[in-house]
Design an enzyme around this catalytic site. Structure first.
Site, mmCIF file in Angstrom:
data_model
loop_
_atom_site.group_PDB
_atom_site.id
_atom_site.type_symbol
_atom_site.label_atom_id
_atom_site.label_comp_id
_atom_site.label_asym_id
_atom_site.label_seq_id
_atom_site.Cartn_x
_atom_site.Cartn_y
_atom_site.Cartn_z
ATOM 1 N N ALA A 168 -5.112 3.134 -0.946
ATOM 2 C CA ALA A 168 -4.790 4.288 -0.380
ATOM 3 C C ALA A 168 -4.082 3.885 1.112
ATOM 4 C CB ALA A 168 -6.307 4.676 0.299
ATOM 5 N N THR A 180 -1.795 5.058 -4.978
ATOM 6 C CA THR A 180 -1.269 6.304 -4.585
ATOM 7 C C THR A 180 -0.295 5.898 -3.564
ATOM 8 O OG1 THR A 180 -3.102 6.445 -3.108
ATOM 9 C CG2 THR A 180 -3.556 7.539 -5.123
ATOM 10 N N VAL A 238 -6.728 -0.925 1.392
ATOM 11 C CA VAL A 238 -5.956 -0.288 2.220
ATOM 12 C C VAL A 238 -4.518 -0.826 2.090
ATOM 13 C CG1 VAL A 238 -5.474 -0.310 4.813
ATOM 14 C CG2 VAL A 238 -7.901 -0.366 3.873
ATOM 15 N N LYS A 239 -3.637 0.267 1.973
ATOM 16 C CA LYS A 239 -2.305 0.215 1.643
ATOM 17 C C LYS A 239 -1.339 -0.008 2.885
ATOM 18 C CE LYS A 239 0.933 1.535 -2.099
ATOM 19 N NZ LYS A 239 1.092 2.419 -3.123
ATOM 20 N N LEU A 240 -0.616 -0.947 3.037
ATOM 21 C CA LEU A 240 0.064 -1.190 4.325
ATOM 22 C C LEU A 240 1.589 -1.437 4.139
ATOM 23 C CD1 LEU A 240 -2.677 -3.857 5.505
ATOM 24 C CD2 LEU A 240 -2.064 -1.277 6.857
#
Ligand code: E4P
Length: 218
Positions: free
Chosen positions: A60, A27, A86-88
């Site tokens: 996310a 997402t 965890v999307k960075l």
């Protein structure tokens, strides 16, 4: 190759999951907004719903752009559900946060990657996934698939374990080309996954088989 679906739409996620070929979900803030999901609490609740629908990884994305904010947000996201990755964003603080999470055993997806050098940095920082955006490169007359080949070569040269997650996949040919180039994962819309089903010879062949069966079983 793993298949992720790139959406926050629960119906599309459920349909891909029901097909039996879905390995995860990605997402981003734009996709959440498209579904009308706003406000921190609603966003977290929506991630939980997605995790309940699928078995695989669910990326996310943080919205902070400073290290401390990314760590704070990322820790809250990771605590939400074991499937959360965890999307960075690939900026200096994103790379620092990636290293921080990697050292803590929290899985990461480094996003907004448009060059082999950026992908190298993400791997050095211990990213679980790196997301090169092939469709957005194609949009500006640059060969997105070539980026996948370059990253594959670099990662294989050094045995980096970071998985190449071809993102911004727009259609079935992207999926097939990414598979040929050895991408570990692709993420795209439901249409790109369902498009793989289509062949006129399958349809006409099946129609003929059913017709012949009916003729023989009157
Ligand atoms: C990746 O994780 C992004 O969510 C996504 O693939 C972007 O795709 P787009 O370029 O079609 O918006």
């Amino acid at each position: 190759m793993k298949f992720f679906i790139d959406t926050a739409n629960l119906n599309d996620i459920a349909e891909a999951q029901a097909l039996g070929v879905l390995d995860g979900v990605t997402t981003n803030p734009s996709l959440m907004a498209k579904e009308g999901i706003t406000g921190a609490e609603n966003i977290l609740a929506h991630y939980k719903k997605i995790c309940d629908l699928v078995e695989g990884d669910v990326s996310a994305e943080v919205i902070s752009t400073d290290f401390e904010g990314m760590v704070r947000e990322g820790e809250a996201l990771a605590a939400l559900h074991p499937q959360i990755v965890v999307k960075l964003p690939l900026i200096a603080d994103g790379i620092k946060a990636c290293k921080y999470f990697s050292d803590k055993g929290i899985r990461t997806n480094v996003t907004l990657v448009f060059s082999p050098g950026q992908a190298l940095l993400a791997a050095k920082a211990g990213a679980t996934y790196v997301s090169p955006f092939i469709g957005r490169l194609d949009d500006i007359s640059t060969d997105g698939l070539n980026l996948i080949s370059e990253i594959r070569l670099i990662y294989d040269n050094y045995g980096f374990q970071t998985q190449i997650l071809a993102a911004s996949v727009r259609h079935t040919m992207h999926v097939i080309d990414c598979a040929k180039l050895g991408s570990d994962v692709m993420t795209g819309p439901l249409s790109a996954i369902k498009g793989l089903l289509k062949h006129p010879l399958t349809d006409s062949g099946l129609a003929q088989f059913l017709l012949d069966y009916q003729k023989g079983n009157k």
